[in-house]
Each structure stands twice: as C-alpha cells, then as structure tokens.
Design a protein around this motif. Structure first.
Motif, PDB file in Angstrom:
ATOM      1  N   ALA A  31      48.862 -47.899 -34.996  1.00  0.00           N
ATOM      2  CA  ALA A  31      49.069 -47.996 -33.550  1.00  0.00           C
ATOM      3  C   ALA A  31      49.270 -46.603 -32.981  1.00  0.00           C
ATOM      4  O   ALA A  31      49.903 -45.745 -33.607  1.00  0.00           O
ATOM      5  CB  ALA A  31      50.281 -48.869 -33.243  1.00  0.00           C
ATOM      6  N   GLU A  32      48.736 -46.388 -31.783  1.00  0.00           N
ATOM      7  CA  GLU A  32      48.827 -45.078 -31.138  1.00  0.00           C
ATOM      8  C   GLU A  32      49.426 -45.223 -29.745  1.00  0.00           C
ATOM      9  O   GLU A  32      49.045 -46.117 -28.979  1.00  0.00           O
ATOM     10  CB  GLU A  32      47.445 -44.436 -31.039  1.00  0.00           C
ATOM     11  N   VAL A  33      50.373 -44.360 -29.418  1.00  0.00           N
ATOM     12  CA  VAL A  33      50.952 -44.334 -28.078  1.00  0.00           C
ATOM     13  C   VAL A  33      49.878 -43.851 -27.108  1.00  0.00           C
ATOM     14  O   VAL A  33      49.164 -42.882 -27.388  1.00  0.00           O
ATOM     15  CB  VAL A  33      52.180 -43.407 -28.021  1.00  0.00           C
ATOM     16  N   ILE A  34      49.751 -44.524 -25.967  1.00  0.00           N
ATOM     17  CA  ILE A  34      48.704 -44.157 -25.020  1.00  0.00           C
ATOM     18  C   ILE A  34      48.913 -42.733 -24.514  1.00  0.00           C
ATOM     19  O   ILE A  34      50.030 -42.207 -24.531  1.00  0.00           O
ATOM     20  CB  ILE A  34      48.633 -45.149 -23.840  1.00  0.00           C
ATOM     21  N   SER A  35      47.839 -42.120 -24.059  1.00  0.00           N
ATOM     22  CA  SER A  35      47.842 -40.684 -23.767  1.00  0.00           C
ATOM     23  C   SER A  35      48.615 -40.309 -22.509  1.00  0.00           C
ATOM     24  O   SER A  35      48.959 -39.140 -22.323  1.00  0.00           O
ATOM     25  CB  SER A  35      46.399 -40.180 -23.640  1.00  0.00           C
ATOM     26  N   ASN A  36      48.891 -41.270 -21.629  1.00  0.00           N
ATOM     27  CA  ASN A  36      49.550 -40.936 -20.358  1.00  0.00           C
ATOM     28  C   ASN A  36      50.972 -41.478 -20.273  1.00  0.00           C
ATOM     29  O   ASN A  36      51.501 -41.679 -19.185  1.00  0.00           O
ATOM     30  CB  ASN A  36      48.729 -41.463 -19.182  1.00  0.00           C
ATOM     31  N   SER A  37      51.601 -41.725 -21.434  1.00  0.00           N
ATOM     32  CA  SER A  37      52.941 -42.301 -21.388  1.00  0.00           C
ATOM     33  C   SER A  37      53.730 -41.948 -22.641  1.00  0.00           C
ATOM     34  O   SER A  37      53.156 -41.718 -23.710  1.00  0.00           O
ATOM     35  CB  SER A  37      52.861 -43.830 -21.254  1.00  0.00           C
ATOM     36  N   TYR A  38      55.054 -41.892 -22.475  1.00  0.00           N
ATOM     37  CA  TYR A  38      55.964 -41.802 -23.611  1.00  0.00           C
ATOM     38  C   TYR A  38      56.370 -43.220 -24.025  1.00  0.00           C
ATOM     39  O   TYR A  38      56.144 -44.186 -23.299  1.00  0.00           O
ATOM     40  CB  TYR A  38      57.212 -41.000 -23.242  1.00  0.00           C
ATOM     41  N   LEU A  39      56.991 -43.320 -25.187  1.00  0.00           N
ATOM     42  CA  LEU A  39      57.438 -44.616 -25.695  1.00  0.00           C
ATOM     43  C   LEU A  39      58.895 -44.513 -26.119  1.00  0.00           C
ATOM     44  O   LEU A  39      59.272 -43.601 -26.860  1.00  0.00           O
ATOM     45  CB  LEU A  39      56.587 -45.047 -26.893  1.00  0.00           C
ATOM     46  N   PHE A  40      59.711 -45.456 -25.640  1.00  0.00           N
ATOM     47  CA  PHE A  40      61.113 -45.514 -26.050  1.00  0.00           C
ATOM     48  C   PHE A  40      61.453 -46.938 -26.437  1.00  0.00           C
ATOM     49  O   PHE A  40      61.041 -47.892 -25.780  1.00  0.00           O
ATOM     50  CB  PHE A  40      62.037 -45.062 -24.917  1.00  0.00           C
ATOM     51  N   THR A  41      62.190 -47.092 -27.506  1.00  0.00           N
ATOM     52  CA  THR A  41      62.699 -48.405 -27.882  1.00  0.00           C
ATOM     53  C   THR A  41      64.203 -48.305 -28.044  1.00  0.00           C
ATOM     54  O   THR A  41      64.712 -47.393 -28.690  1.00  0.00           O
ATOM     55  CB  THR A  41      62.054 -48.913 -29.188  1.00  0.00           C
ATOM     56  N   GLY A  42      64.912 -49.199 -27.412  1.00  0.00           N
ATOM     57  CA  GLY A  42      66.368 -49.164 -27.451  1.00  0.00           C
ATOM     58  C   GLY A  42      66.934 -50.261 -26.585  1.00  0.00           C
ATOM     59  O   GLY A  42      66.236 -51.201 -26.203  1.00  0.00           O
ATOM     60  N   ALA A  43      68.208 -50.147 -26.261  1.00  0.00           N
ATOM     61  CA  ALA A  43      68.893 -51.150 -25.454  1.00  0.00           C
ATOM     62  C   ALA A  43      69.653 -50.455 -24.337  1.00  0.00           C
ATOM     63  O   ALA A  43      70.004 -49.279 -24.431  1.00  0.00           O
ATOM     64  CB  ALA A  43      69.852 -51.975 -26.314  1.00  0.00           C
ATOM     65  N   SER A  44      69.900 -51.184 -23.270  1.00  0.00           N
ATOM     66  CA  SER A  44      70.634 -50.632 -22.141  1.00  0.00           C
ATOM     67  C   SER A  44      72.139 -50.737 -22.388  1.00  0.00           C
ATOM     68  O   SER A  44      72.604 -51.444 -23.283  1.00  0.00           O
ATOM     69  CB  SER A  44      70.265 -51.392 -20.863  1.00  0.00           C
ATOM     70  N   VAL A  45      72.900 -50.028 -21.564  1.00  0.00           N
ATOM     71  CA  VAL A  45      74.354 -50.117 -21.633  1.00  0.00           C
ATOM     72  C   VAL A  45      74.790 -51.513 -21.194  1.00  0.00           C
ATOM     73  O   VAL A  45      74.291 -52.055 -20.215  1.00  0.00           O
ATOM     74  CB  VAL A  45      75.002 -49.055 -20.726  1.00  0.00           C
ATOM     75  N   HIS A  46      75.682 -52.123 -21.932  1.00  0.00           N
ATOM     76  CA  HIS A  46      76.157 -53.450 -21.556  1.00  0.00           C
ATOM     77  C   HIS A  46      77.609 -53.611 -21.982  1.00  0.00           C
ATOM     78  O   HIS A  46      78.152 -52.798 -22.725  1.00  0.00           O
ATOM     79  CB  HIS A  46      75.290 -54.536 -22.191  1.00  0.00           C
ATOM     80  N   LYS A  47      78.224 -54.652 -21.473  1.00  0.00           N
ATOM     81  CA  LYS A  47      79.624 -54.916 -21.780  1.00  0.00           C
ATOM     82  C   LYS A  47      79.748 -56.177 -22.624  1.00  0.00           C
ATOM     83  O   LYS A  47      78.997 -57.130 -22.450  1.00  0.00           O
ATOM     84  CB  LYS A  47      80.443 -55.076 -20.496  1.00  0.00           C
ATOM     85  N   VAL A  48      80.688 -56.145 -23.550  1.00  0.00           N
ATOM     86  CA  VAL A  48      80.995 -57.324 -24.349  1.00  0.00           C
ATOM     87  C   VAL A  48      82.474 -57.626 -24.199  1.00  0.00           C
ATOM     88  O   VAL A  48      83.286 -56.745 -23.894  1.00  0.00           O
ATOM     89  CB  VAL A  48      80.649 -57.115 -25.841  1.00  0.00           C
ATOM     90  N   GLU A  49      82.821 -58.886 -24.410  1.00  0.00           N
ATOM     91  CA  GLU A  49      84.215 -59.298 -24.312  1.00  0.00           C
ATOM     92  C   GLU A  49      84.859 -59.264 -25.696  1.00  0.00           C
ATOM     93  O   GLU A  49      84.333 -59.837 -26.646  1.00  0.00           O
ATOM     94  CB  GLU A  49      84.315 -60.702 -23.721  1.00  0.00           C
ATOM     95  N   VAL A  50      85.961 -58.570 -25.804  1.00  0.00           N
ATOM     96  CA  VAL A  50      86.710 -58.487 -27.056  1.00  0.00           C
ATOM     97  C   VAL A  50      88.051 -59.167 -26.844  1.00  0.00           C
ATOM     98  O   VAL A  50      88.783 -58.846 -25.902  1.00  0.00           O
ATOM     99  CB  VAL A  50      86.921 -57.019 -27.477  1.00  0.00           C
TER     100      VAL A  50
END
Length: 234
Positions: A31-50
C-alpha cells in the motif's frame, strides 16, 4: 421513525475446516500513501470515568454485612464516586522494533467499513447489537451515499444467522475468517505536522501487509478485493 429493513442472512461458514469448492488464501499487499496527503493513525483526546472507591469500600462492605444498606445502595455509592480522567493518546505513529507500523486491527476495521460503504445496506447489520443504529453523525457518509434507508432498524446478527459481512469479519460470539498483520513501512518516512501537533507518514511512503483468509469462496475474495480497493478503479 425508522422502518424494519430485511437483511440477507444465512448460517455461518465453518471456521474449522475448508469446505468443498472453498479455499484458504494469503494476500501479500503493498500500500502507498497518496502523493498529495499525509497519513496519521491514532485516537483523539477523550475522557473516561474512574471510580474512586477504594478508600471507602471496606466501610461500605461492613455496613452491607451488618444489614445497614442494601445491594442497590452499594451500587449507587460506587456510581456516585467517579471522576473524569482525560486520556491523551500518543501523537507519534505506532512503532514496533523501530519500524513504523499501522496496527492490523485498524486496517481490518477500515476495510470492513469500506465494504459496508460500497455495498448495499441490505447485506450488512453494521455490527449494531440493538435494533436501531447509533446517531446519524457516526455514519453520515453512508446516509449521503445510500440515502435515509440506512437508518432503518435491522437487528443484530447471531452465529447461526449472519449477514455476509459478519460471516467474513466476525460478530459477537463468532470468530473472524480474515486476519490482518500489522502494516510495516517498507520505504518513506514520517514528519511532525506542527499545525496538527502529530507525527504523520509522508506522501508516497509504502507499507507491506499480509491478509489471511479462512474457508473463502470467490464472493469472499471479491469483498476483500473491494475493501482493499484492488481492481475497483476507485
């Protein structure tokens, strides 16, 4: 109010053998990242209840054993003693042995969603366990592509009665028939994008991936190729 939508379902395909006219497959994918874009994989900041009840539980249990409070009251005490904790995932791309990777679980989820997006909504339950789908903002692209009928109630799959997507990718109580390795970068690199505050894969970077399929037929293979955007022209 949504209408009841009839989903095409069938008994599950066996996972413990290869039936007549079926086959196991191994797909080696680059697989190749397209030539006009970056690629990021991750998660957004979120809150959990403890739940912060450790210091109080001994006293609460003793009161319960003495018959001073009920089981329901214990549950209420626990629920009333929580605090929100903000979780900030890493802003770097995942790595394994110093190699940039994209987790196989992320790829599997993306390909499953792609198959559901490209195919008729009457073939998939969208992995929703209840009768109704979640709020529309979670699948607005599906609505834009297929129309409002994607919000129709469709029920959940069970191992003995599965839609074609759950039969391939698995469902609660049913193993998947397709397995993805992590994608490992074979060429390219990463850059830190200051505007977004994340590390992302550079354009034209390449990754290698292996996909293993169990007890496939040509319909299963076609779905996989469509999800991987191989021979689709899109």
């Amino acid at each position: 109010m949504s209408q009841r939508l009839s989903i095409a379902r069938k008994p599950y395909t066996p996972r413990d053998r290869v039936d007549r006219d079926r086959f196991n497959i191994i797909l080696d994918v680059e697989a190749e990242v397209i030539s006009n874009s970056y690629l990021f994989t991750g998660a957004s900041v979120h809150k959990v209840e403890v739940y912060d009840v450790v210091g109080r539980m001994e006293n609460v249990i003793q009161r319960y054993l003495r018959g001073e409070i009920s089981e329901d009251e214990i549950i209420n005490i626990i629920y009333n003693q929580y605090r929100g904790v903000e979780i900030r995932p890493s802003r770097r791309m995942p790595r394994y042995l110093d190699k940039i990777i994209i987790p196989g679980s992320s790829i599997k989820g993306a390909i499953r969603s792609r198959i559901e997006y490209k195919c008729s909504p009457s073939i998939s339950c969208y992995s929703v366990e209840s009768r109704e789908l979640p709020p529309k903002q979670f699948y607005r692209r599906h609505i834009g592509y297929w129309g409002e009928n994607v919000v129709d109630a469709r029920g959940a799959c069970s191992p003995d009665n599965v839609c074609i997507v759950c039969d391939l990718f698995g469902a609660p109580g049913l193993l998947s028939r397709v397995y993805f390795t992590d994608m490992v970068m074979s060429s390219g690199g990463v850059s830190f994008l200051k505007d977004l505050g994340v590390e992302a894969v550079n354009p034209n970077s390449k990754f290698n991936l292996e996909v293993n399929g169990v007890n496939f037929n040509f319909t299963d293979l076609g779905l996989m190729l469509a999800g991987l955007e191989i021979f689709t022209g899109s």
